[in-house]
Design a protein around this motif. Structure first.
Motif, PDB file in Angstrom:
ATOM      1  N   GLU A 177      45.026  34.488  36.772  1.00  0.00           N
ATOM      2  CA  GLU A 177      44.953  35.925  37.027  1.00  0.00           C
ATOM      3  C   GLU A 177      46.316  36.504  37.383  1.00  0.00           C
ATOM      4  O   GLU A 177      46.694  37.585  36.918  1.00  0.00           O
ATOM      5  N   ASP A 207      48.212  45.045  30.429  1.00  0.00           N
ATOM      6  CA  ASP A 207      47.140  46.038  30.370  1.00  0.00           C
ATOM      7  C   ASP A 207      45.853  45.423  29.840  1.00  0.00           C
ATOM      8  O   ASP A 207      45.049  46.097  29.195  1.00  0.00           O
ATOM      9  N   VAL A 261      42.143  44.517  29.835  1.00  0.00           N
ATOM     10  CA  VAL A 261      41.090  45.332  30.436  1.00  0.00           C
ATOM     11  C   VAL A 261      40.326  44.514  31.479  1.00  0.00           C
ATOM     12  O   VAL A 261      40.241  43.284  31.401  1.00  0.00           O
ATOM     13  N   THR A 262      39.763  45.199  32.448  1.00  0.00           N
ATOM     14  CA  THR A 262      39.143  44.530  33.586  1.00  0.00           C
ATOM     15  C   THR A 262      37.975  43.649  33.185  1.00  0.00           C
ATOM     16  O   THR A 262      37.788  42.558  33.733  1.00  0.00           O
ATOM     17  N   HIS A 263      37.159  44.097  32.202  1.00  0.00           N
ATOM     18  CA  HIS A 263      36.008  43.262  31.843  1.00  0.00           C
ATOM     19  C   HIS A 263      36.449  41.915  31.293  1.00  0.00           C
ATOM     20  O   HIS A 263      35.771  40.904  31.486  1.00  0.00           O
ATOM     21  N   LEU A 278      39.468  40.436  32.104  1.00  0.00           N
ATOM     22  CA  LEU A 278      40.096  39.729  33.222  1.00  0.00           C
ATOM     23  C   LEU A 278      39.050  39.076  34.119  1.00  0.00           C
ATOM     24  O   LEU A 278      39.225  37.944  34.589  1.00  0.00           O
ATOM     25  N   ASP A 279      37.949  39.766  34.329  1.00  0.00           N
ATOM     26  CA  ASP A 279      36.878  39.203  35.161  1.00  0.00           C
ATOM     27  C   ASP A 279      36.323  37.917  34.554  1.00  0.00           C
ATOM     28  O   ASP A 279      36.092  36.925  35.258  1.00  0.00           O
ATOM     29  N   ARG A 333      38.946  35.094  34.696  1.00  0.00           N
ATOM     30  CA  ARG A 333      39.079  34.589  36.063  1.00  0.00           C
ATOM     31  C   ARG A 333      38.060  33.492  36.347  1.00  0.00           C
ATOM     32  O   ARG A 333      38.335  32.521  37.050  1.00  0.00           O
ATOM     33  N   ARG A 385      44.623  49.181  37.847  1.00  0.00           N
ATOM     34  CA  ARG A 385      44.655  48.313  39.020  1.00  0.00           C
ATOM     35  C   ARG A 385      46.118  48.114  39.430  1.00  0.00           C
ATOM     36  O   ARG A 385      47.039  48.373  38.640  1.00  0.00           O
ATOM     37  N   GLU A 426      44.458  51.326  32.824  1.00  0.00           N
ATOM     38  CA  GLU A 426      43.140  50.718  32.626  1.00  0.00           C
ATOM     39  C   GLU A 426      42.499  51.480  31.486  1.00  0.00           C
ATOM     40  O   GLU A 426      42.110  52.641  31.630  1.00  0.00           O
TER      41      GLU A 426
END
Length: 438
Positions: A164, A171, A173-175, A177-178, A181, A419, A425
């Protein structure tokens, strides 16, 4: 006044617009259409999120887009909202610059098993392309197989391997990266049917594998040709192969210190994906290479695979009313000419080859063809209305056209939502993009 429509707002589209500006100055009006409400195509949704310096080329395209005689018309699907015939009635010349957004299929048994993905979809997923944001790949297994010997395969392997903290400043996207992780992947096998001297990987991207926090690259020394043969290679490929030799020299103790192994397996051609409903392994045939061409040896083995990403190339999207070469995956053309007044550029013209910079001479070249056709009278006597006519059509059909000014509002909202440490984002669905413009 000359009126030109460009379909596609990626590198090829904006280099073509830039070339038209330089060729005719204030004597041209250019409308750049895109099916998404946001511009830049491959730069936004294809370039790896941890390669921000490459994405910086969009500033050049912005300079073009902000001039008075270039207009971005986003959220317009050519072939659905407006036809090519409609555009031909309004513009003197139409240039297709849609790139190659679809995956080329391997055509192998088991390709439809769950968790087998093409790179267009997979890269689109972690880059937030609205079409692929819901892909939701399963990263709970231990083994991934990446098929291909180009930079896209390296991008996918690198993204799957990073911690992470290594995504700081990207850049992604969060979905995505989650999910990354929580990934349980411990081995990534890159399969290539030819050998080290036939790779399409570049030295920079290969070199990045040496600097990953929790992953190390591995190459079997037996797969490497005699080092003296490297002298015959062009400099870039020679440097890339030197990286492969460095990977082969990494001690086992170093591999043991890393959580993830990236195994680059040469002379390996996938022949079947196997599993019960979802992929579990890849059947591979060992190959031999003669005069640059790979042929099977009849020797088979299996590679465990809980996830497969195929990175073997792309093909362009068919547009109604426009001839299309299904076999080549691009529009048939003669130096960019498809039909009178209809042209193509970039990957839509030549197929998925070259770098982002390759699109600049391609864009300038197609505008030279357009200029020749203007000068010869092949494009008619003028009198078309261009954007004024399109605006009337858009109003009559109730099209919700997104302008570049609208895009800047979307961009500001993405930057505000970033973030900590990230440049933005991205919105991952069209409705959210449109709401963000206000």
């Amino acid at each position: 006044m000359r009126h030109i429509a460009i379909i596609g707002s990626g590198p090829a589209g904006y280099y073509t617009a830039e070339a038209a500006q330089k060729r005719w100055g204030n004597g041209v009006r250019i409308d750049v259409f895109d099916m998404l409400p946001v511009p830049y195509g491959l730069i936004r949704t294809g370039v790896a999120p941890d390669h921000q310096s490459i994405k910086g080329v969009s500033r050049r395209y912005e300079q073009v887009a902000l001039t008075d005689n270039v207009r971005f018309a986003g959220n317009v699907k050519v072939g659905e909202h407006v036809s090519v015939s409609d555009l031909q009635a309004m513009y003197d010349a139409i240039v297709i610059a849609t790139g190659a957004p679809h995956d080329r299929k391997l055509g192998l048994p088991g390709e439809d098993l769950a968790n087998v993905h093409g790179s267009a979809a997979f890269v689109g997923w972690y880059n937030g392309h609205p079409q692929f944001a819901g892909l939701d790949p399963d990263l709970s297994g231990r083994h991934a197989v990446v098929i291909g010997m180009g930079n896209v395969a390296l991008d996918v392997a690198r993204i799957l391997s990073k911690t992470e903290s290594e995504f700081a400043g990207s850049d992604i996207v969060t979905h995505a990266l989650d999910l990354l992780r929580a990934s349980k992947l411990r081995k990534i096998t890159i399969l290539g049917r030819r050998g080290p001297h036939q790779i399409m990987m570049t030295p920079k991207e290969l070199g990045e594998l040496m600097h990953l926090d929790r992953a190390s690259p591995r190459v079997d020394k037996a797969d490497l040709p005699d080092e003296a043969d490297d002298a015959l290679l062009e400099p870039g490929l020679r440097k890339a192969v030197s990286h492969l030799r460095s990977f082969a020299a990494i001690p086992e103790s170093i591999h043991g210190e890393k959580d993830v192994e990236i195994d680059i397996d040469f002379f390996a051609s996938p022949v079947e994906f196997e599993g019960d409903g979802r992929v579990e392994r890849v059947k591979v045939e060992r190959t031999t290479v003669q005069a640059g061409r790979a042929s099977g040896t009849g020797e088979y083995y299996h590679v465990p695979a809980d996830l497969v990403v195929s990175c073997i190339g792309y093909h362009s999207a068919h547009i109604p009313e426009v001839p299309f070469d299904e076999r080549a995956g691009r529009f048939p053309n003669d130096e960019g000419r498809i039909l009178p007044g209809l042209y193509c550029v970039g990957w839509a013209r030549r197929g998925p080859s070259g770098t982002i910079g390759t699109n600049r001479p391609d864009g300038y070249g197609v505008i030279e063809r357009v200029a020749e056709d203007f000068d010869s009278g092949a494009l008619g006597t003028g009198g078309k209305q261009g954007r004024a006519a399109f605006d009337q059509l858009a109003e009559a059909r109730g099209l919700d056209v997104v302008t570049f000014r609208d895009w800047k509002k979307i961009e500001q909202a993405e930057e505000a939502a970033a973030r900590e440490g990230a440049p933005r984002e991205k919105f991952v669905d069209v409705e959210a993009m449109i709401r963000a413009r206000g």
